[in-house]
Scaffold this active site. Structure first.
Site: not given
Ligand code: ISL
Ligand code: CA
Length: 536
Positions: A97, A198, A250, A319-320
């Site tokens: 990542d 990311d 992403e 994971h989100d």
């Molecule tokens: O969660 C989201 C969409 O449903 C978005 O807002 C987006 O994925 C996000 O918040 C960005 O995520 C990434 O960067 C973040 C981290 O907390 C997440 O786990 C990561 O996937 C900050 O680095």
């Protein structure tokens, strides 16, 4: 072109929650190594690890304090090298990542930059506030609230689009990109296969002006997918290409047009992106406001991406996001709808991603209160809702439906205390359904969800139509969806019964696979049955 990463099947590991080898309640790299045989058995070929770098873990590793190290919770650099080597022995690659929009406030660059005189000052966005505590601009961040934090030491504010402990890097300072290039080489030299990048489409900020737009993510027109970002991506891609490595970005708030600008082959930027449009079909304005899921809209959105983006990533979980079965499938037909979702995942055109636990049908958390939640986003949102005087029952309902911790509960390996994840106290509560939903229970059962994943992965690997065939949507209804993959000398028709009832359909053909294991098909589908047919 048939590049290697198009044939890959990716498995996302959230290391904290995957497998704990030493009983401290936190998953680690030796734990991952101990499960490589299981992953090979499943058939996956690329492993994406969420961050394993040193980090204060304000956002579980997405706040990095050393890009070229390993967090002691996860093990050592030797462990990491062993993981890369052991994976390679099993024909699996590792994707790291890459979180380069922001660092942690604990990163030495940031610590140095707090000094106004420091050569690192410009690595971040420092600005003076106005009178009476007025912030440098009116932008709002991804985790809710404003995105400026005051630093006593330098008497200025710094920009953070995520949590206050995640200061945004300033790419106007050319040395920042040079540092990032070194980090890329450091890991590629260790033999990794690529990066998941990311929030990669927000790197470049064109100005820090306040925005007249008062809605959600105020100010985002100043950083979403701008030319400066495209330019950075092209520079990074040159290094990636030297190693024949792969990138998946992403990319937030992109439509298919913007996605193409980021990953069309002739642009030499990213190889693929994660779009969010299909994951946003069941939300209103922001992700914390959920609406019901409709298959018609969902399928149409997927089809749009299939038709308009040269090569997609296919994912239903990460994971989100909350887990996919309660979200898109049916709790009543848990396993059946899980099989249908797997069928969708492996029969669309693109590189499929499986998130840990998805292959056994892991469910959202079964927590009963905020006290059990660890996700920084959920905690922030709860605070914001509380300050807006939203009653606690309603707040909990929203958090429960959307919290990122839904997908972060520990992996369920076995029916024993600690779920085979840990012999100690897990860092986040284990879902009590581990007794019935676990890898051990499914591994040798030919009818299990995990076995269905194995079957589909194996089929996809050997079937050129599923890999390369064109996509053609036939039907996107709220209870019935159908599409085709049109190959050079065969056409496959995939029919999905997306409801709890039986259904008679008009589709015919020879059964390649049915999620109910039936060998004949007369157009009738059982609840949540998915069939792959040969012929039109
Ligand atoms: O969660 C989201 C969409 O449903 C978005 O807002 C987006 O994925 C996000 O918040 C960005 O995520 C990434 O960067 C973040 C981290 O907390 C997440 O786990 C990561 O996937 C900050 O680095
Ligand atoms: Ca551990």
């Amino acid at each position: 072109m048939h590049e290697w990463w198009k044939e890959a099947v990716v498995y996302q590991i959230y290391p904290r929650s995957f497998c704990d080898s030493n009983g401290d309640g936190i998953g680690d790299i030796p734990g991952i190594i101990s499960k490589l045989d299981e992953l090979q058995d499943l058939g996956v070929t690329l492993l994406w690890l969420s961050p394993v770098y040193p980090s204060p873990n304000e956002d579980n590793g997405y706040d990095i304090s050393d890009y070229c190290g390993i967090h002691p919770d996860f093990g050592t650099m030797e462990d990491m090298e062993r993981l890369i080597a052991e994976a390679k022995k099993r024909d699996m690659g590792i994707i790291m990542d890459l979180v380069i929009n922001h660092t942690s406030t604990a990163h030495p660059w940031f610590q140095a930059s707090r000094n106004v005189e420091s050569p690192y000052r410009n690595y971040y966005f420092w600005r003076k506030g106005g009178k009476h505590g007025k912030l440098p601009n009116n932008w709002t961040g991804f985790f809710g609230g404003n995105c400026w934090e005051y630093d006593e030491r330098s008497g200025e504010y710094y920009l953070h689009l995520f949590a206050p402990h995640q200061p945004d890097l300033n790419y106007y300072e050319p040395r920042v990109l040079e540092e990032i290039k070194k980090i890329l080489r450091f890991w590629l030299d260790k033999g990794i296969a690529g990066f998941r990048c990311d929030v990669i489409n927000i790197l470049w900020k064109d100005s820090l002006e306040s925005s007249p737009k008062k809605l959600i993510l105020t100010g985002s027109e100043h950083y979403l997918s701008l030319d400066g970002t495209h330019n950075i991506l092209r520079q990074l891609r040159q290094i990636i290409d030297e190693y024949n490595a792969y990138t998946v970005g992403e990319t937030v708030f992109v439509d298919t047009k913007k996605a193409c600008d980021l990953c069309a082959p002739e642009r030499h930027e990213l190889h693929t992106v994660f779009g969010f449009e299909h994951m946003e079909c069941d939300q209103k304005i922001v992700k914390w406001l959920k609406t019901s899921h409709h298959w018609g809209k969902f399928m149409e959105t997927l089809a749009k991406w299939q038709n308009e983006v040269p090569w997609n990533t296919i994912y239903l979980e990460n994971h989100d996001q909350p887990r996919s079965i309660p979200r898109f499938g049916s709790r009543r037909y848990h396993m059946e709808s899980g099989k249908l979702l797997a069928t969708l995942l492996f029969t669309l055109k693109g590189t499929p991603y499986v998130y840990q636990g998805q292959e056994i049908g892991m469910d959202d958390f079964d927590f009963t209160s905020m006290a059990q939640v660890r996700d920084v986003e959920s905690i922030n949102v709860d605070k914001l809702l509380k300050s807006a005087k939203i009653p606690s029952t309603l707040r909990w309902k929203m958090i429960r439906a959307t919290s990122r911790d839904n997908a972060r509960t520990p992996m369920q390996w076995k029916n024993k205390l600690g779920a085979g994840f840990t012999s100690g106290t897990p860092w986040l509560g284990i879902n009590s359904n581990y007794k019935t939903i676990n890898v051990e229970a499914q591994k040798n059962d030919p009818n299990s969800l995990r076995s269905w994943y194995k079957t589909l992965i194996a089929l996809r690997k050997e079937n050129p139509t599923l890999l390369w065939g064109d996509f053609r949507l036939l039907e996107a209804g709220d209870t019935l969806c159908a599409y085709q993959r049109v190959g050079e000398d065969e056409t496959l028709t995939i029919v999905l019964n997306c409801c709890d009832q039986m259904q008679q359909t008009q589709y015919t053909g020879d059964v390649v696979l049915s999620s109910y294991g039936s060998h004949t098909f007369n157009g009738a589908l059982l609840p949540w049955e998915a069939v792959i047919l040969r012929g039109e």
